[in-house]
Scaffold this motif. Structure first.
Motif, mmCIF file in Angstrom:
data_model
loop_
_atom_site.group_PDB
_atom_site.id
_atom_site.type_symbol
_atom_site.label_atom_id
_atom_site.label_comp_id
_atom_site.label_asym_id
_atom_site.label_seq_id
_atom_site.Cartn_x
_atom_site.Cartn_y
_atom_site.Cartn_z
ATOM 1 N N LEU A 153 0.831 -1.203 0.000
ATOM 2 C CA LEU A 153 0.000 0.000 0.000
ATOM 3 C C LEU A 153 0.868 1.256 0.000
ATOM 4 C CD1 LEU A 153 -2.780 1.310 0.161
ATOM 5 C CD2 LEU A 153 -2.749 0.914 2.619
ATOM 6 N N VAL A 154 1.852 1.293 0.891
ATOM 7 C CA VAL A 154 2.740 2.462 0.960
ATOM 8 C C VAL A 154 3.509 2.614 -0.345
ATOM 9 C CG1 VAL A 154 4.757 3.440 2.126
ATOM 10 C CG2 VAL A 154 2.885 2.478 3.480
ATOM 11 N N GLN A 155 3.945 1.522 -0.937
ATOM 12 C CA GLN A 155 4.665 1.603 -2.216
ATOM 13 C C GLN A 155 3.784 2.192 -3.310
ATOM 14 O OE1 GLN A 155 7.913 1.440 -1.013
ATOM 15 N NE2 GLN A 155 8.097 0.970 -3.173
ATOM 16 N N SER A 156 2.517 1.837 -3.303
ATOM 17 C CA SER A 156 1.578 2.394 -4.272
ATOM 18 C C SER A 156 1.405 3.893 -4.050
ATOM 19 C CB SER A 156 0.230 1.684 -4.151
ATOM 20 O OG SER A 156 -0.717 2.271 -5.006
ATOM 21 N N LEU A 157 1.255 4.297 -2.795
ATOM 22 C CA LEU A 157 1.143 5.717 -2.476
ATOM 23 C C LEU A 157 2.409 6.468 -2.885
ATOM 24 C CD1 LEU A 157 -0.492 5.463 1.062
ATOM 25 C CD2 LEU A 157 -1.617 6.231 -1.048
ATOM 26 N N LEU A 158 3.556 5.849 -2.652
ATOM 27 C CA LEU A 158 4.831 6.476 -2.995
ATOM 28 C C LEU A 158 4.932 6.697 -4.510
ATOM 29 C CD1 LEU A 158 7.541 7.586 -2.010
ATOM 30 C CD2 LEU A 158 8.438 5.251 -2.158
ATOM 31 N N GLU A 183 10.777 22.205 -2.778
ATOM 32 C CA GLU A 183 11.815 21.168 -2.911
ATOM 33 C C GLU A 183 12.263 20.663 -1.548
ATOM 34 O OE1 GLU A 183 12.356 19.676 -5.589
ATOM 35 O OE2 GLU A 183 11.868 21.081 -7.188
ATOM 36 N N GLU A 184 12.402 21.558 -0.602
ATOM 37 C CA GLU A 184 12.761 21.180 0.766
ATOM 38 C C GLU A 184 11.680 20.291 1.381
ATOM 39 O OE1 GLU A 184 12.682 23.747 4.841
ATOM 40 O OE2 GLU A 184 13.853 24.617 3.194
ATOM 41 N N ASN A 185 10.430 20.717 1.251
ATOM 42 C CA ASN A 185 9.314 19.987 1.852
ATOM 43 C C ASN A 185 9.042 18.653 1.171
ATOM 44 O OD1 ASN A 185 8.983 22.030 3.700
ATOM 45 N ND2 ASN A 185 7.256 22.966 2.647
ATOM 46 N N VAL A 186 9.210 18.588 -0.144
ATOM 47 C CA VAL A 186 8.931 17.350 -0.858
ATOM 48 C C VAL A 186 9.929 16.261 -0.445
ATOM 49 C CG1 VAL A 186 10.202 17.567 -3.054
ATOM 50 C CG2 VAL A 186 7.947 16.541 -3.039
ATOM 51 N N LEU A 187 11.160 16.638 -0.160
ATOM 52 C CA LEU A 187 12.143 15.653 0.327
ATOM 53 C C LEU A 187 11.743 15.106 1.697
ATOM 54 C CD1 LEU A 187 15.557 17.242 -0.719
ATOM 55 C CD2 LEU A 187 14.448 15.216 -1.691
ATOM 56 N N LEU A 188 11.260 15.982 2.568
ATOM 57 C CA LEU A 188 10.797 15.545 3.892
ATOM 58 C C LEU A 188 9.558 14.651 3.766
ATOM 59 C CD1 LEU A 188 11.188 18.925 5.827
ATOM 60 C CD2 LEU A 188 12.691 16.909 5.957
ATOM 61 N N ALA A 189 8.663 15.021 2.873
ATOM 62 C CA ALA A 189 7.447 14.228 2.663
ATOM 63 C C ALA A 189 7.792 12.842 2.115
ATOM 64 C CB ALA A 189 6.505 14.958 1.713
ATOM 65 N N LYS A 190 8.715 12.804 1.172
ATOM 66 C CA LYS A 190 9.130 11.524 0.593
ATOM 67 C C LYS A 190 9.729 10.626 1.676
ATOM 68 C CE LYS A 190 12.079 9.638 -3.069
ATOM 69 N NZ LYS A 190 13.393 9.228 -2.592
ATOM 70 N N ALA A 191 10.566 11.185 2.528
ATOM 71 C CA ALA A 191 11.170 10.408 3.617
ATOM 72 C C ALA A 191 10.096 9.903 4.580
ATOM 73 C CB ALA A 191 12.200 11.247 4.359
ATOM 74 N N GLU A 195 2.454 7.195 -6.665
ATOM 75 C CA GLU A 195 1.608 8.335 -7.016
ATOM 76 C C GLU A 195 2.242 9.635 -6.525
ATOM 77 O OE1 GLU A 195 -2.859 10.173 -6.267
ATOM 78 O OE2 GLU A 195 -2.507 8.066 -5.789
ATOM 79 N N PHE A 196 2.758 9.619 -5.311
ATOM 80 C CA PHE A 196 3.410 10.797 -4.739
ATOM 81 C C PHE A 196 4.521 11.312 -5.657
ATOM 82 C CE2 PHE A 196 7.071 12.457 -2.486
ATOM 83 C CZ PHE A 196 6.527 13.502 -1.762
ATOM 84 N N LEU A 197 5.403 10.431 -6.079
ATOM 85 C CA LEU A 197 6.534 10.832 -6.920
ATOM 86 C C LEU A 197 6.068 11.388 -8.264
ATOM 87 C CD1 LEU A 197 8.954 7.884 -6.123
ATOM 88 C CD2 LEU A 197 9.153 10.268 -5.340
ATOM 89 N N TYR A 198 5.084 10.722 -8.862
ATOM 90 C CA TYR A 198 4.549 11.180 -10.145
ATOM 91 C C TYR A 198 3.912 12.563 -10.003
ATOM 92 C CZ TYR A 198 1.778 11.390 -14.388
ATOM 93 O OH TYR A 198 1.219 11.798 -15.581
ATOM 94 N N GLU A 199 3.086 12.733 -8.997
ATOM 95 C CA GLU A 199 2.362 13.984 -8.815
ATOM 96 C C GLU A 199 3.276 15.113 -8.337
ATOM 97 O OE1 GLU A 199 -0.525 14.607 -9.936
ATOM 98 O OE2 GLU A 199 -1.239 12.582 -10.314
ATOM 99 N N ALA A 200 4.315 14.791 -7.576
ATOM 100 C CA ALA A 200 5.268 15.823 -7.145
ATOM 101 C C ALA A 200 5.934 16.456 -8.358
ATOM 102 C CB ALA A 200 6.301 15.242 -6.184
ATOM 103 N N GLU A 201 6.181 15.653 -9.383
ATOM 104 C CA GLU A 201 6.775 16.198 -10.608
ATOM 105 C C GLU A 201 5.806 17.185 -11.270
ATOM 106 O OE1 GLU A 201 9.331 17.385 -13.322
ATOM 107 O OE2 GLU A 201 9.826 16.160 -11.582
ATOM 108 N N GLY A 202 4.530 16.852 -11.288
ATOM 109 C CA GLY A 202 3.536 17.778 -11.837
ATOM 110 C C GLY A 202 3.457 19.062 -11.018
ATOM 111 N N THR A 203 3.506 18.934 -9.709
ATOM 112 C CA THR A 203 3.490 20.117 -8.846
ATOM 113 C C THR A 203 4.717 20.974 -9.112
ATOM 114 O OG1 THR A 203 2.260 18.893 -7.151
ATOM 115 C CG2 THR A 203 3.368 20.914 -6.451
#
Length: 166
Positions: free
Chosen positions: A2-7, A86-94, A9-17
């Motif tokens: 489940l977390v891998q699936s969320l990750l 960019e700072e926040n997205v790294l923290l969110a990814k972690a 989507e997160f990575l894909y959508e972060a690029e759009g953001t």
């Protein structure tokens, strides 16, 4: 799983953001469509801030907005907002990478200085989808309208835009 699936989507959508935030010119930062609305800078800063909510959402059972502190930094330049993103997205990814599938079904709630929830407690997965992901997509849609209203081009997020030549 489940977390891998969320990750994913997160990575894909972060690029759009990232593409959308990078499309904001400094000249559009003070625009707001109506008095009740945020300026483009405030809206973009809020979009960057949502990524700061991943740690408390994924790793705390209660998120107390009364004690939440966030330094949005200098939002007078679009590049500063992108840097904060960019700072926040790294923290969110972690935060997402260290989450566990079993955590996703634990009850989570948001409060404002008391034990009373702001909205009904719900499973964390529902919070991730609604409070983090969908909330962000909603504000990105608003930002697209702000950019279009100020005569700026919109980057392709889910396929070509009216600005792309076919």
């Amino acid at each position: 799983m489940l977390v891998q699936s969320l990750l994913g989507e997160f990575l894909y959508e972060a690029e759009g953001t990232r593409k959308l935030l990078n499309a904001i010119p400094d000249s559009a930062l003070d625009y707001k469509p109506a008095e009740a609305n945020w300026t483009t800078a405030q809206l973009a800063s809020h979009i960057a801030e949502v990524y700061n909510w991943y740690q408390p959402t994924l790793h705390q059972d209660v998120f107390d907005m009364a004690t939440y502190k966030y330094d949005k930094g200098d939002i007078t330049k679009a590049a500063n907002i992108v840097a904060k993103f960019e700072e926040n997205v790294l923290l969110a990814k972690a935060a997402l990478e260290t989450a566990k599938d079993e955590m996703m079904f634990a009850e989570w709630k948001m409060v404002m200085g008391t034990a009373d929830p702001i909205f009904p407690p719900m499973p964390r997965i529902q919070v991730v989808r609604g409070f983090l992901f969908n909330h962000l997509y909603h504000h990105r849609g608003e930002l697209v309208v702000y950019l279009r209203s100020t005569g700026n081009k919109i980057p392709a997020l889910y396929g070509p835009t009216a600005d792309d030549k076919f």
